[in-house]
Each structure stands twice: as structure tokens, then as C-alpha cells.
Design an enzyme around this catalytic site. Structure first.
Site, mmCIF file in Angstrom:
data_model
loop_
_atom_site.group_PDB
_atom_site.id
_atom_site.type_symbol
_atom_site.label_atom_id
_atom_site.label_comp_id
_atom_site.label_asym_id
_atom_site.label_seq_id
_atom_site.Cartn_x
_atom_site.Cartn_y
_atom_site.Cartn_z
ATOM 1 N N ALA A 252 -1.847 4.811 -4.049
ATOM 2 C CA ALA A 252 -2.090 3.353 -4.493
ATOM 3 C C ALA A 252 -2.591 2.426 -3.315
ATOM 4 O O ALA A 252 -1.666 1.951 -2.535
ATOM 5 C CB ALA A 252 -1.104 3.081 -4.602
ATOM 6 N N GLY B 191 -25.544 -1.743 27.103
ATOM 7 C CA GLY B 191 -26.104 -0.756 27.952
ATOM 8 C C GLY B 191 -24.780 0.352 28.248
ATOM 9 O O GLY B 191 -23.735 0.489 26.857
ATOM 10 N N GLN C 75 -24.440 -2.560 22.814
ATOM 11 C CA GLN C 75 -26.044 -1.910 22.874
ATOM 12 C C GLN C 75 -27.271 -2.791 24.282
ATOM 13 O O GLN C 75 -27.358 -3.113 25.210
ATOM 14 C CB GLN C 75 -26.659 -2.598 21.462
ATOM 15 N N GLU D 267 -6.707 -5.877 3.774
ATOM 16 C CA GLU D 267 -6.843 -6.733 2.652
ATOM 17 C C GLU D 267 -8.395 -5.866 1.282
ATOM 18 O O GLU D 267 -8.687 -6.897 1.425
ATOM 19 C CB GLU D 267 -6.882 -7.990 3.359
ATOM 20 N N THR E 83 0.743 -0.851 -0.083
ATOM 21 C CA THR E 83 0.368 -0.025 0.122
ATOM 22 C C THR E 83 1.502 1.501 -0.317
ATOM 23 O O THR E 83 1.898 0.672 0.833
ATOM 24 C CB THR E 83 -1.449 -0.041 1.056
ATOM 25 N N GLU E 84 0.294 2.040 -0.468
ATOM 26 C CA GLU E 84 1.027 3.653 -0.738
ATOM 27 C C GLU E 84 -0.028 4.542 -0.524
ATOM 28 O O GLU E 84 -1.163 4.115 -0.479
ATOM 29 C CB GLU E 84 1.706 4.021 -1.931
#
Length: 384
Positions: A132, A342, A339, A366, A128-129
Site C-alpha cells: 500500500a 564535468g 554536467q 509524498e 505506507t505499507e
């Protein structure tokens, strides 16, 4: 269809669950607070010693050779206890698989045993860039020929385990004149190589125990033997390995979701309002039932993709389906768990607050949920 696991798969799952309960779960909250790095690295070494860092690597290279179903069961069990540790194990297994698939015999003999036995605490993917991400073919990191080797320049971002990785799988453009995605090559670079600089850890929303860093290449010189596979064939390698990695993220998502719902069910059984356990109210029961369906559907999608991969069949569409559904199911499960707690679910005294933050990234890394939908649609329409 036969759904029973082999004796080996059952043994591996039981071992993963035991180590997760004994070593990972007690450390998870401390890792979330930014503590316990040394203990986590010790846990990674222990997992390596028990065969979890090379689950799909053949025994002749030091791996377990247990297959993708065993890998999925293991990552689910580890993710149930500590997502930060599980993601590092998942990525390291991916690194081992890509080296085994396309590496030279010398690369396999040198690096796979070190990944499998924990000599390398982890392996890392540098894909990853900043420009990109979902479009990795648009990467700008360059690897230019220089004498009998290559010189790399550029920067990768969001690299899991970079701080303590022993070996990096790195993608870079080797022929910028080729059509987009056709001039990319794949390299194997050891930590400590001059010119490979690991930046500071990112401050993230969740999975705090897992280091995520920039990795910069500044006139980083590597020999020609660092090339994995054929020159300019790297993008095909990346696409293939991302599909396998999605099974790991799906299994991790399921582990987080299951942990959240187990905590929620226990809380709902013990919490009393209006003179009875809140688990006796139909509204609460329906929330639990919906999530139970999610968990089972996610599990079956994951095992279907894993079994196809083990049989050597095309599995990319199934991996995307499993990753999409399981990560979205983890979001629903952690939200439901908060939830059902609570106000207690919103404070850090209870684990569901951390689990919700840990789950959020599974819909992004991914390949985002949107990218998975594109892949599923493309494959579906292609087969018309």
C-alpha cells in the site's frame, strides 16, 4: 497579485537561512557519510526552540502559528543546507497539523507542545505499507476493538525519523468489511508503547542523515483515547494531510535545486577552458538560464499552493502541481549542476554529487510524480 511577504515571514525566512548556514550546512557532508547523528538531533532541538517544529500550530498549543507560506520558506532554506534535516522538520510539522486538525483537546494539549518545543525530537507518519504505497487505501495493518481500547497488528515501511520520533500518527483498518478505504482509522501512539517496534534503518541512495525505518505493530495495545477523529474516517484524514505535505516536499526540492545551481554557477564562473571562464560560453549560459526559469516557476507554484492553504481555500491540485514541478525541476537542476562541473561533479569532493542523490527521492515520497499527474488531471477534468 501581491507577492510581498509579511514582516513575520521575512523574519522567519532570515532566521531559517541563518541557522541553516551556521548549523546545518557544516554537518551535511558528515551526515551523508553516516556520521553526526547526535549533532543532527541537537540541530532539531535548536530548530524547535526557534519555532520551526510547529509553524502552522496555534500559539495556545506551543506553536508559532506563522502559516504555510512561512513553512514553505523555512523548508526551502533548510533544504538548501541539508535535505536530511529539512525532511524531518517537514514531516514533524505535518504531524503537528494533523493533531491540531482532528485530535481531541486532550491529544492537542499533551502532544503539540512536546512537538513544538523539541521534547519530541520528531514526529512520524505511519501510512505506507509494502502493498500500500501509491494506493494507501489497500493497507493491511489492523486495529481491532478489545475492551476499552484497540490492538494493532501489522507493519509500516519507509517511515521518516522513526528511530527518534516521540509520537507516531498511525493508520490501520478498523472495519475490513467496509468498502476499500472506508474502514480505516487514525491513531496517535507514543514511542515506547509496548508492541511498537522500530526496525533497523534502511540503507538508502540519498538523504543518509534522515532515518528511514520499518515500524512493526505486534499486539500493540492502545486505549480508545488514542483514536484521532472518528472511527473509520482515517482515510479522509490521510488524503487531506498528504496534500499539505506535498508543499513541504516541493519546498525541499526547491532548496536542493537552488543549492545545486548556486554551486554550478560558482564553478562555471571560476573554471577556465580555452582561455576563458566556461560561464562565457553560450551553451553554458543557456543551461543556466533554463534552470533559472525552473527555479522561479517552482517558487511561484509553491507560494500559490501555500497561500491558498493559508486562506482556507482548496489547494490539493495546486499542491500536486507544485510538488510535481519542483521535484522534477530538482532532478533537472542537479543533473545540470553535475554536467557543468564535468568530471568533478561525479566525485564526492563537490556537493553536487550528494545533492543529486538527495533530490532523487523527492519524485517518489509524498506521492510519485505519476500520482501527482493523476491528481492534477482528475481535478482538472472534475471542474470542466
Amino acid at each position: 497579485m501581491h507577492f510581498a511577504f509579511t514582516d513575520e515571514e521575512e523574519m522567519i525566512r532570515a532566521t531559517a537561512e541563518r541557522l541553516a548556514a551556521e548549523r546545518l550546512a557544516p554537518l551535511a557532508a558528515r551526515l551523508d557519510r553516516g556520521e553526526g547523528r547526535a549533532e543532527m538531533l541537537a540541530n532539531l532541538r535548536l530548530l524547535a526552540e526557534n519555532g520551526f517544529m510547529g509553524l502552522n500550530v496555534r500559539p495556545e498549543y506551543g506553536g508559532t502559528g506563522a502559516g504555510t507560506v512561512a513553512f514553505a520558506l523555512s523548508i526551502e532554506a533548510l533544504g538548501y543546507a541539508c535535505a536530511s534535516t529539512a525532511v524531518g522538520v517537514s514531516v514533524t510539522n505535518m504531524v503537528g497539523e494533523v493533531i491540531q486538525a482532528v485530535g481531541s483537546e486532550e491529544q492537542k494539549r499533551l502532544h503539540l507542545p512536546r512537538l513544538a518545543d523539541g521534547t519530541y525530537p520528531a514526529g512520524a507518519f505511519c501510512l505506507t505499507e509494502s502493498g500500500a504505497g501509491s494506493d494507501p487505501a489497500g493497507m493491511r495493518t489492523r486495529a481491532r476493538r478489545d475492551g476499552d481500547g484497540y490492538v494493532l497488528d501489522g507493519q509500516k515501511i519507509y517511515i521518516t525519523s522513526a528511530e527518534y520520533t516521540g509520537v507516531f500518527v498511525v493508520w490501520a483498518v478498523t472495519d475490513p468489511d467496509r468498502p476499500k478505504g472506508k474502514g480505516i482509522s487514525c491513531f496517535l501512539i507514543e514511542a515506547g508503547t509496548p508492541g511498537l517496534v522500530v526496525g533497523k534503518a534502511e540503507e538508502k541512495m540519498g538523504q543518509h542523515g534522515s532515518a528511514t525505518n520499518t515500524v512493526t505493530f505486534e499486539n500493540c495495545r492502545v486505549p480508545s483515547s488514542a483514536l484521532m477523529g472518528r472511527e473509520n474516517d482515517g482515510f479522509r484524514i490521510a488524503v487531506g494531510e498528504l496534500a499539505g505535505g506535498r508543499i513541504g516536499v516541493a519546498a525541499l526540492s526547491l532548496g536542493i535545486a537552488r543549492a545545486a545551481m548556486d554551486a554550478a554557477k560558482a564553478y562555471a564562473r571560476d573554471r577556465r577552458q580555452f582561455g576563458q571562464s566556461i560561464s562565457e560560453f553560450q551553451g553554458v549560459q543557456w543551461m543556466i538560464a533554463d534552470r533559472e526559469v525552473d527555479l522561479e516557476a517552482a517558487r511561484l507554484l509553491i507560494l500559490s499552493a501555500a497561500a491558498k492553504k493559508d486562506r482556507g481555500e482548496p489547494f490539493g491540485k495546486e499542491a500536486s502541481m507544485a510538488k510535481l514541478f519542483a521535484s522534477e525541476a530538482a532532478h533537472r537542476a542537479t543533473d545540470t549542476a553535475i554536467q557543468l562541473h564535468g568530471g568533478a561533479g561525479y566525485i564526492r569532493d563537490y556537493p553536487v554529487e550528494r545533492l543529486a542523490r538527495d533530490a532523487r527521492i523527492t519524485r517518489i515520497y509524498e506521492g510519485t510524480s505519476e500520482v501527482q499527474r493523476l491528481i492534477i488531471a482528475r481535478e482538472t477534468l472534475r471542474n470542466l
